[in-house]
Write a protein that holds these residues in place. Structure first.
Motif, PDB file in Angstrom:
ATOM      1  N   ASP A  64       0.829  -1.270  -0.189  1.00 28.66           N
ATOM      2  CA  ASP A  64       0.021   0.180   0.228  1.00 28.66           C
ATOM      3  C   ASP A  64       0.699   1.339   0.078  1.00 28.66           C
ATOM      4  N   HIS A  65       2.025   1.054   0.460  1.00 23.77           N
ATOM      5  CA  HIS A  65       2.930   2.326   0.582  1.00 23.77           C
ATOM      6  C   HIS A  65       3.984   2.289  -0.408  1.00 23.77           C
ATOM      7  N   PHE A  66       3.944   1.319  -1.534  1.00 23.17           N
ATOM      8  CA  PHE A  66       4.795   1.156  -2.384  1.00 23.17           C
ATOM      9  C   PHE A  66       3.910   1.325  -3.987  1.00 23.17           C
ATOM     10  N   ALA A  67       3.744   2.311  -4.161  1.00 21.71           N
ATOM     11  CA  ALA A  67       2.705   2.406  -5.291  1.00 21.71           C
ATOM     12  C   ALA A  67       3.568   2.783  -6.622  1.00 21.71           C
ATOM     13  N   TYR A  68       4.790   2.770  -6.615  1.00 19.83           N
ATOM     14  CA  TYR A  68       5.343   3.243  -7.667  1.00 19.83           C
ATOM     15  C   TYR A  68       4.907   2.111  -8.982  1.00 19.83           C
ATOM     16  N   LYS A  69       4.966   2.869 -10.259  1.00 18.09           N
ATOM     17  CA  LYS A  69       4.648   2.011 -11.443  1.00 18.09           C
ATOM     18  C   LYS A  69       5.639   2.145 -12.582  1.00 18.09           C
ATOM     19  N   TYR A  70       5.723   1.574 -13.436  1.00 22.94           N
ATOM     20  CA  TYR A  70       6.299   1.687 -14.885  1.00 22.94           C
ATOM     21  C   TYR A  70       5.673   1.110 -16.120  1.00 22.94           C
ATOM     22  N   ASN A  71       5.267   1.910 -16.874  1.00 19.27           N
ATOM     23  CA  ASN A  71       4.393   1.805 -17.959  1.00 19.27           C
ATOM     24  C   ASN A  71       2.950   1.008 -17.588  1.00 19.27           C
ATOM     25  N   GLY A  72       2.686   1.414 -16.359  1.00 17.08           N
ATOM     26  CA  GLY A  72       1.304   1.177 -15.900  1.00 17.08           C
ATOM     27  C   GLY A  72       1.306  -0.115 -14.771  1.00 17.08           C
ATOM     28  N   LYS A  73       2.576  -0.790 -15.060  1.00 15.58           N
ATOM     29  CA  LYS A  73       2.761  -2.029 -14.040  1.00 15.58           C
ATOM     30  C   LYS A  73       3.430  -1.893 -12.836  1.00 15.58           C
ATOM     31  N   ARG A  74       3.030  -2.264 -11.621  1.00 13.85           N
ATOM     32  CA  ARG A  74       3.540  -1.952 -10.468  1.00 13.85           C
ATOM     33  C   ARG A  74       4.889  -2.491 -10.183  1.00 13.85           C
ATOM     34  N   TRP A  75       5.765  -1.688  -9.568  1.00 11.22           N
ATOM     35  CA  TRP A  75       7.248  -2.034  -9.401  1.00 11.22           C
ATOM     36  C   TRP A  75       7.198  -3.114  -8.105  1.00 11.22           C
ATOM     37  N   PHE A  76       6.073  -3.218  -7.364  1.00  8.30           N
ATOM     38  CA  PHE A  76       6.236  -4.154  -6.123  1.00  8.30           C
ATOM     39  C   PHE A  76       6.298  -5.444  -6.881  1.00  8.30           C
ATOM     40  N   ASP A  77       5.581  -5.956  -7.816  1.00  7.87           N
ATOM     41  CA  ASP A  77       5.706  -7.232  -8.247  1.00  7.87           C
ATOM     42  C   ASP A  77       6.868  -7.739  -8.742  1.00  7.87           C
ATOM     43  N   GLU A  78       7.427  -6.729  -9.302  1.00  7.52           N
ATOM     44  CA  GLU A  78       8.994  -6.982  -9.926  1.00  7.52           C
ATOM     45  C   GLU A  78      10.037  -7.070  -8.571  1.00  7.52           C
ATOM     46  N   LEU A  79      10.086  -6.127  -8.123  1.00  2.38           N
ATOM     47  CA  LEU A  79      10.980  -6.184  -7.085  1.00  2.38           C
ATOM     48  C   LEU A  79      10.854  -7.354  -6.037  1.00  2.38           C
ATOM     49  N   ASN A  80       9.551  -7.583  -6.007  1.00  2.00           N
ATOM     50  CA  ASN A  80       9.401  -8.808  -4.915  1.00  2.00           C
ATOM     51  C   ASN A  80       9.828 -10.044  -5.421  1.00  2.00           C
ATOM     52  N   SER A  81       9.920 -10.071  -6.853  1.00  2.00           N
ATOM     53  CA  SER A  81      10.299 -11.189  -7.395  1.00  2.00           C
ATOM     54  C   SER A  81      11.913 -11.207  -7.305  1.00  2.00           C
ATOM     55  N   TRP A  82      12.556 -10.139  -7.748  1.00  2.00           N
ATOM     56  CA  TRP A  82      13.934  -9.972  -7.917  1.00  2.00           C
ATOM     57  C   TRP A  82      14.645  -9.542  -6.643  1.00  2.00           C
ATOM     58  N   PHE A  83      14.006  -8.993  -5.716  1.00  2.00           N
ATOM     59  CA  PHE A  83      14.751  -8.685  -4.420  1.00  2.00           C
ATOM     60  C   PHE A  83      14.138  -9.076  -3.025  1.00  2.00           C
ATOM     61  N   PRO A  84      13.564 -10.503  -3.219  1.00  2.00           N
ATOM     62  CA  PRO A  84      12.571 -10.458  -1.999  1.00  2.00           C
ATOM     63  C   PRO A  84      13.160 -10.467  -0.841  1.00  2.00           C
ATOM     64  N   PHE A  85      12.528 -10.406   0.484  1.00  2.00           N
ATOM     65  CA  PHE A  85      12.956 -10.039   1.752  1.00  2.00           C
ATOM     66  C   PHE A  85      12.336 -11.316   2.513  1.00  2.00           C
ATOM     67  N   TYR A  86      11.476 -12.256   2.046  1.00  2.00           N
ATOM     68  CA  TYR A  86      10.803 -13.225   2.862  1.00  2.00           C
ATOM     69  C   TYR A  86      10.293 -14.336   1.692  1.00  2.00           C
ATOM     70  N   THR A  87      10.154 -15.569   2.475  1.00  2.00           N
ATOM     71  CA  THR A  87       9.550 -16.761   1.957  1.00  2.00           C
ATOM     72  C   THR A  87       8.218 -16.870   2.585  1.00  2.00           C
ATOM     73  N   MET A  88       7.430 -16.880   1.986  1.00  2.00           N
ATOM     74  CA  MET A  88       5.958 -17.052   2.403  1.00  2.00           C
ATOM     75  C   MET A  88       5.475 -18.477   2.835  1.00  2.00           C
ATOM     76  N   MET A  89       5.220 -18.699   4.158  1.00  2.00           N
ATOM     77  CA  MET A  89       4.945 -19.684   4.827  1.00  2.00           C
ATOM     78  C   MET A  89       3.428 -20.106   4.980  1.00  2.00           C
TER      79      MET A  89
END
Length: 461
Positions: A64-89
């Motif tokens: 919710d506090h990371f609303a940055y986009k590139y060409n309409g797509k959210r950076w959240f999903d990209e960065l969460n894939s490239w630079f993750p901080f956790y493994t969902m359990m």
């Protein structure tokens, strides 16, 4: 841990910075990605269960506090894939209005997360995640010099601590540093959002002094005086038992009365007799007994006590102890009294008792106790307190000057004959003392963690 440079370089490789990035430069995007995730990782340690590597992680708090986009797509999903901080359990969910927070396993070393948080002013990102209310906001002056000393003097012990103690210290430091950063941004005052519940209790949210350990709170407030209701929930039970049963209730032989009058002795006796397999010092054992007894007073079952007393044999011994059995029996007598008023309470307060599920006798007991407690605290503030009140934490009042304890207890007796206040002089808390050799070693360790966080050295070296 990742560095800003590492993230921006990858972003420019796959999606070169351009007008499609909505005007935000990649350095700012990468910085916010690191800061928001580090903040949420450290916050999650607050609710970690001992022996379990999972921590709570509010994914939407980052999203919710990371609303940055590139060409309409959210950076959240990209960065969460490239630079993750956790493994969902265990993925979070919402069932009938009840939210369950995601459980994750952290990817990065917790000391690296702390190093990033420790050496940077997080006030902007903290206020972005926890905006200050324009209306319901309480201001508390903070002894920032003392709090800084507490943080500096305590942080080095993290590296030599056992895993459980280390996680607790990390949480303490996260809370203390958050309070310090926001206070420094507000000229030494901590603004805290609050709401007043139907019981009259005030609950604070965001970064606040209510939801932190006493050690951190004392370090933040500095020298003052604390006036705390003595075993308040049990005093309330004792009063109802006496009022309802009269002379038939054996006050002098009462287990709850023994706890109210001699709480330290009772808790120590139970801790010494029952927690024989729990490997820790007696003070920690006493605190576990205190938590367990309080949980029982609010209706906790044996399974819930397992989250406090982890060793099965110790837990069984706890429930078999004469004092605990006696206290539980009198709690059941108290609940029998509360059952009489419960049908009427459902009609009068049903909306509040049904919140977060069905109404129950335990909810009514809590509601009634908290209402009386709030009324008593407000009465004391209006009729007995001299000088400024620094903070109220449910059944405790922090003041700048010493109060007349006899006057406080006289006024309290007007509303509740069994309730009594205790006085504690809160001196400045500086953390754990240490020598200059430890200081230098600590500084070197922190510098190394910073280098790892920036990607300047191999984290496995």
């Amino acid at each position: 841990m990742y560095s800003v440079e590492q993230i921006t370089q990858h972003m420019n490789t796959v999606k070169p910075e351009s007008k499609f990035s909505n005007g935000a430069d990649y350095t700012q995007i990468a910085t916010d990605w690191l800061d928001l995730n580090v903040l949420e990782c450290l916050r999650g340690l607050d609710n970690q269960i001992t022996g379990v590597d999972f921590v709570n992680f509010r994914v939407m708090n980052v999203r919710d506090h990371f609303a940055y986009k590139y060409n309409g797509k959210r950076w959240f999903d990209e960065l969460n894939s490239w630079f993750p901080f956790y493994t969902m359990m265990v993925r979070g969910r919402n069932i009938s209005g009840h939210s369950e927070i995601s459980k994750v396993k952290l990817i990065h070393d917790r000391l690296e997360l702390l190093a990033h948080f420790y050496h940077k002013d997080f006030s902007d990102i903290l206020l972005k995640v926890n905006p200050i209310s324009a209306e319901n906001c309480e201001l508390t002056p903070i002894d920032t010099k003392n709090l800084q000393r507490y943080i500096d003097n305590t942080i080095h012990t993290v590296y030599n601590s056992k895993k459980y103690h280390k996680n607790k210290l990390l949480n303490y430091l996260y809370k203390a540093k958050s309070i310090l950063d926001i206070s420094n941004a507000h000229n030494g005052v901590l603004p805290q959002n609050y709401s007043v519940k139907p019981t009259g209790r005030t609950y604070m949210s965001g970064v606040n002094l209510q939801n932190c350990k006493t050690t951190v709170r004392n370090a933040a407030i500095g020298k003052c005086y604390k006036y705390d209701l003595r075993t308040s929930v049990f005093s309330h039970m004792l009063e109802l038992l006496i009022d309802h049963h009269g002379e038939e209730f054996p006050v002098k032989a009462s287990y709850i009365n023994e706890l109210v009058q001699h709480k330290k002795r009772v808790r120590k006796t139970i801790a010494r007799d029952t927690l024989t397999n729990t490997k820790t010092d007696i003070d920690v054992k006493i605190s576990l007994v205190k938590k367990a007894l309080t949980a029982l007073s609010f209706g906790a079952k044996e399974k819930a006590i397992g989250d406090i007393i982890y060793h099965r044999e110790d837990r069984e011994a706890f429930f078999e102890h004469e004092l605990v059995k006696g206290i539980q029996h009198e709690i059941s007598l108290y609940k029998d009294i509360m059952k009489i008023s419960y049908p009427r309470a459902k009609k009068l307060y049903g909306e509040h008792l049904r919140k977060n599920g069905r109404s129950s006798l335990n909810k009514w007991c809590s509601f009634a106790y908290q209402s009386i407690e709030s009324e008593l605290i407000e009465h004391i503030k209006a009729n007995a307190i001299r000088g400024d009140v620094l903070l109220c934490v449910h059944d405790a009042i922090y003041t700048t000057q010493r109060q007349d304890l006899h006057l406080l207890n006289h006024e309290a007796s007007q509303l509740s004959p069994t309730c009594q206040f205790e006085e504690e002089v809160v001196d400045r808390v500086h953390g754990i003392s240490y020598n200059i050799t430890q200081v230098n070693a600590h500084k070197q360790h922190i510098a190394r963690e910073e280098q790892k966080a920036r990607g300047e050295i191999n984290k496995y070296a």
